[in-house]
Design a protein around this motif. Structure first.
Motif, short mmCIF file in Angstrom:
data_model
loop_
_atom_site.label_atom_id
_atom_site.label_comp_id
_atom_site.label_asym_id
_atom_site.label_seq_id
_atom_site.Cartn_x
_atom_site.Cartn_y
_atom_site.Cartn_z
N LEU A 10 8.49 -3.60 -6.92
CA LEU A 10 7.47 -3.27 -7.92
C LEU A 10 6.73 -1.99 -7.53
CD1 LEU A 10 6.09 -4.14 -10.55
CD2 LEU A 10 4.46 -5.43 -9.15
N VAL A 11 6.46 -1.85 -6.24
CA VAL A 11 5.80 -0.62 -5.76
C VAL A 11 6.69 0.58 -6.07
CG1 VAL A 11 5.03 0.63 -3.70
CG2 VAL A 11 4.50 -1.80 -3.95
N ALA A 12 7.98 0.44 -5.81
CA ALA A 12 8.92 1.53 -6.07
C ALA A 12 8.95 1.87 -7.56
CB ALA A 12 10.31 1.14 -5.59
N LYS A 13 9.00 0.85 -8.39
CA LYS A 13 9.07 1.07 -9.84
C LYS A 13 7.81 1.73 -10.35
CE LYS A 13 10.12 -1.34 -14.12
NZ LYS A 13 10.47 -2.61 -14.75
N GLN A 14 6.64 1.24 -9.95
CA GLN A 14 5.38 1.77 -10.47
C GLN A 14 5.04 3.15 -9.92
OE1 GLN A 14 2.15 -1.04 -10.18
NE2 GLN A 14 3.12 -2.47 -11.58
N SER A 15 5.55 3.47 -8.73
CA SER A 15 5.24 4.77 -8.12
C SER A 15 6.34 5.80 -8.34
CB SER A 15 5.01 4.60 -6.62
OG SER A 15 6.21 4.18 -5.98
N SER A 16 7.48 5.35 -8.86
CA SER A 16 8.66 6.22 -9.04
C SER A 16 9.14 6.80 -7.71
CB SER A 16 8.37 7.35 -10.04
OG SER A 16 8.01 6.83 -11.28
N ILE A 17 8.98 6.03 -6.66
CA ILE A 17 9.46 6.41 -5.34
C ILE A 17 10.52 5.39 -4.94
CG2 ILE A 17 8.83 6.68 -2.90
CD1 ILE A 17 6.08 7.61 -3.84
N PRO A 18 11.70 5.85 -4.53
CA PRO A 18 12.77 4.91 -4.17
C PRO A 18 12.37 3.96 -3.04
CG PRO A 18 13.60 7.17 -4.29
CD PRO A 18 12.11 7.24 -4.39
N ILE A 19 12.92 2.75 -3.09
CA ILE A 19 12.66 1.74 -2.06
C ILE A 19 12.98 2.30 -0.68
CG2 ILE A 19 13.46 -0.47 -1.14
CD1 ILE A 19 13.72 -1.45 -4.04
N LYS A 20 14.09 3.00 -0.57
CA LYS A 20 14.51 3.57 0.71
C LYS A 20 13.43 4.50 1.28
CE LYS A 20 18.53 5.90 2.71
NZ LYS A 20 19.84 6.46 2.45
N THR A 21 12.81 5.29 0.41
CA THR A 21 11.75 6.21 0.83
C THR A 21 10.52 5.44 1.29
OG1 THR A 21 12.58 7.89 -0.70
CG2 THR A 21 10.32 8.17 0.11
N ILE A 22 10.17 4.39 0.56
CA ILE A 22 9.02 3.57 0.94
C ILE A 22 9.26 2.94 2.30
CG2 ILE A 22 7.67 1.51 0.33
CD1 ILE A 22 8.18 2.30 -2.65
N ARG A 23 10.46 2.45 2.53
CA ARG A 23 10.80 1.88 3.85
C ARG A 23 10.66 2.95 4.93
NH1 ARG A 23 15.93 -0.57 1.50
NH2 ARG A 23 15.25 -2.61 0.76
N TYR A 24 11.14 4.16 4.64
CA TYR A 24 11.04 5.25 5.61
C TYR A 24 9.57 5.58 5.90
CZ TYR A 24 11.46 9.76 7.85
OH TYR A 24 11.33 10.80 8.75
N TYR A 25 8.75 5.64 4.86
CA TYR A 25 7.32 5.92 5.04
C TYR A 25 6.68 4.85 5.93
CZ TYR A 25 7.34 9.44 1.26
OH TYR A 25 7.57 10.55 0.49
N GLU A 26 7.10 3.61 5.73
CA GLU A 26 6.55 2.53 6.57
C GLU A 26 7.00 2.71 8.02
OE1 GLU A 26 6.40 -2.33 6.94
OE2 GLU A 26 8.04 -1.41 5.84
N GLU A 27 8.27 3.01 8.21
CA GLU A 27 8.81 3.22 9.55
C GLU A 27 8.13 4.41 10.23
OE1 GLU A 27 13.03 4.89 11.12
OE2 GLU A 27 13.17 3.15 9.79
N GLU A 73 2.05 16.01 9.33
CA GLU A 73 0.70 16.45 8.98
C GLU A 73 -0.01 15.40 8.13
OE1 GLU A 73 1.35 21.30 8.92
OE2 GLU A 73 2.01 20.12 7.19
N ILE A 74 0.72 14.85 7.18
CA ILE A 74 0.17 13.82 6.30
C ILE A 74 -0.22 12.58 7.12
CG2 ILE A 74 0.69 12.26 4.38
CD1 ILE A 74 2.60 14.55 3.35
N LYS A 75 0.62 12.24 8.09
CA LYS A 75 0.32 11.09 8.96
C LYS A 75 -0.98 11.32 9.73
CE LYS A 75 2.29 8.00 12.45
NZ LYS A 75 0.98 7.61 12.88
N GLU A 76 -1.19 12.53 10.21
CA GLU A 76 -2.44 12.85 10.91
C GLU A 76 -3.65 12.56 10.02
OE1 GLU A 76 -2.61 16.86 12.49
OE2 GLU A 76 -0.51 16.73 13.12
N PHE A 77 -3.57 12.97 8.77
CA PHE A 77 -4.67 12.75 7.82
C PHE A 77 -4.89 11.26 7.57
CE2 PHE A 77 -3.10 16.92 5.77
CZ PHE A 77 -3.72 17.67 6.74
#
Length: 137
Positions: free
Chosen positions: A12-29, A69-73
């Motif tokens: 649902l997060v992927a669908k509502q944000s238009s960001i692929p599940i794989k990318t969301i997993r990568y962001y979490e990692e 850089e984004i992670k630092e913020f």
């Protein structure tokens, strides 16, 4: 009285944000996002704040900022502070980098124009010459 937070499955997060599940997993990692838990089936669950974080990440990337850089913020934000001073400093550096790139591109443009406007370029097939336009000094 306990207030129940809404949790969203990764799909649902992927669908509502238009960001692929794989990318969301990568962001979490990478440490940009934190799942709040998992379903019995093992699907990641996220708080509603995941949407503002994803919007921040997307916007920051569009401005040319790296994930590091984004992670630092976000790390500063997660400690309870607004990272605006760090953002201003990084964006100022980004402007200086862009100005330097523009300058380098202007130099390259002049060189290319000079090469193409060369009066009498000998384009005969000379030994060990691939293209005199590029090889002339």
């Amino acid at each position: 009285m306990l207030i129940q937070k809404s949790l969203f499955q990764i799909g649902l997060v992927a669908k509502q944000s238009s960001i692929p599940i794989k990318t969301i997993r990568y962001y979490e990692e990478f440490g940009l996002l934190k799942a709040s838990g998992r379903t019995e089936g093992g699907y990641r669950l996220f708080d509603s704040d995941v949407f503002s974080r994803l919007n921040f990440i997307k916007r920051a990337q569009k401005l040319g900022l790296s994930l590091s850089e984004i992670k630092e913020f976000l790390d500063v934000y997660d400690q309870g502070n607004l990272p605006c001073n760090q953002v201003k400093e990084k964006l100022s550096k980004k402007i200086a980098e862009i100005e330097q790139q523009i300058e380098q591109l202007q130099i390259l443009k002049r060189e290319l124009k000079e090469l193409l406007s060369g009066e009498k370029i000998n384009t005969q097939n000379l030994p060990a010459t691939i293209c005199p336009i590029i090889e002339q000094n």
